[in-house]
Design a protein around this motif. Structure first.
Motif, mmCIF file in Angstrom:
data_model
loop_
_atom_site.group_PDB
_atom_site.id
_atom_site.type_symbol
_atom_site.label_atom_id
_atom_site.label_comp_id
_atom_site.label_asym_id
_atom_site.label_seq_id
_atom_site.Cartn_x
_atom_site.Cartn_y
_atom_site.Cartn_z
ATOM 1 N N UNK A 4 0.825 -1.216 0.000
ATOM 2 C CA UNK A 4 0.000 0.000 0.000
ATOM 3 C C UNK A 4 0.858 1.266 0.000
ATOM 4 N N UNK A 5 0.378 2.267 -0.690
ATOM 5 C CA UNK A 5 1.126 3.515 -0.868
ATOM 6 C C UNK A 5 1.498 4.169 0.461
ATOM 7 N N UNK A 6 0.608 4.085 1.466
ATOM 8 C CA UNK A 6 0.920 4.743 2.738
ATOM 9 C C UNK A 6 2.167 4.134 3.384
ATOM 10 N N UNK A 11 8.171 7.165 5.204
ATOM 11 C CA UNK A 11 9.288 8.026 5.619
ATOM 12 C C UNK A 11 9.140 9.433 5.064
ATOM 13 N N UNK A 12 8.760 9.520 3.815
ATOM 14 C CA UNK A 12 8.581 10.833 3.188
ATOM 15 C C UNK A 12 7.456 11.607 3.857
ATOM 16 N N UNK A 13 6.338 10.933 4.141
ATOM 17 C CA UNK A 13 5.207 11.595 4.802
ATOM 18 C C UNK A 13 5.565 12.041 6.215
ATOM 19 N N UNK A 14 6.307 11.204 6.942
ATOM 20 C CA UNK A 14 6.715 11.558 8.301
ATOM 21 C C UNK A 14 7.657 12.758 8.278
ATOM 22 N N UNK A 57 -4.929 5.977 16.801
ATOM 23 C CA UNK A 57 -3.763 5.653 15.979
ATOM 24 C C UNK A 57 -4.159 5.309 14.548
ATOM 25 N N UNK A 58 -5.331 4.704 14.382
ATOM 26 C CA UNK A 58 -5.800 4.366 13.038
ATOM 27 C C UNK A 58 -6.082 5.595 12.181
ATOM 28 N N UNK A 59 -6.212 6.756 12.806
ATOM 29 C CA UNK A 59 -6.435 7.996 12.065
ATOM 30 C C UNK A 59 -5.121 8.606 11.563
ATOM 31 N N UNK A 60 -4.007 8.111 12.082
ATOM 32 C CA UNK A 60 -2.701 8.696 11.798
ATOM 33 C C UNK A 60 -2.000 8.003 10.631
ATOM 34 N N UNK A 64 3.464 8.516 12.061
ATOM 35 C CA UNK A 64 2.880 9.103 13.267
ATOM 36 C C UNK A 64 2.240 8.026 14.132
ATOM 37 N N UNK A 65 1.628 7.051 13.501
ATOM 38 C CA UNK A 65 1.006 5.932 14.229
ATOM 39 C C UNK A 65 2.061 5.187 15.040
#
Length: 144
Positions: A4-6, A11-14, A57-60, A64-65
């Motif tokens: 999955x893309x997430x 690392x990039x998103x964080x 945590x499921x929202x993060x 971040x999670x």
């Protein structure tokens, strides 16, 4: 199945969150932003039950999670929300000799994270918790 893309972009998103927080709070480095972020997430986490924390945590996003649940003593009871001053003292207590969080760290983190989360999902989740949880994240209580 593909990854999955997430997870591929974790690392990039964080890093994007850290840079956003660094710039918003006018911190010198992303290292300082990391400590601020971790401290604020821990202060919020202390006010949740384990079940509430895992739902939050499921929202993060993935990074971040992971930070939110890391080093969690899930046997500690949930604490009540306190005054902003008292919770800021908790923020500053994390790595206190190396914590250069601003006096507005909670507001800084909340502002930045709301830009990186599904704000409607966050607000609905918090409304199911309490008015103080909504206030912590800068939302007004929802009308009935």
């Amino acid at each position: 199945m593909t990854v999955p893309e997430e997870y591929r972009q974790a690392s990039r998103d964080f890093e994007a969150v850290l840079v956003d927080l660094r710039d918003h709070a006018m911190l010198a480095t992303t290292h300082r932003a990391f400590t601020t972020l971790e401290a604020v997430l821990r202060v919020f986490r202390r006010r949740l039950t384990v079940a509430e924390g895992l739902a939050f945590a499921d929202l993060l996003p993935v990074g971040l999670r992971a930070l939110f649940v890391s080093h969690w003593d899930c046997h500690q009871p949930a604490l009540p929300f306190l005054s902003r001053t008292e919770m800021m003292a908790e923020v500053l207590a994390l790595r206190h000799n190396h914590n250069l969080s601003t006096d507005t760290a909670i507001e800084d983190v909340v502002t930045v994270l709301r830009r990186h989360l599904d704000e409607n999902a966050l607000q609905m989740f918090l409304a199911g918790l309490s008015s103080p949880a909504l206030s912590f994240w800068g939302f007004e209580p929802l009308a009935d």
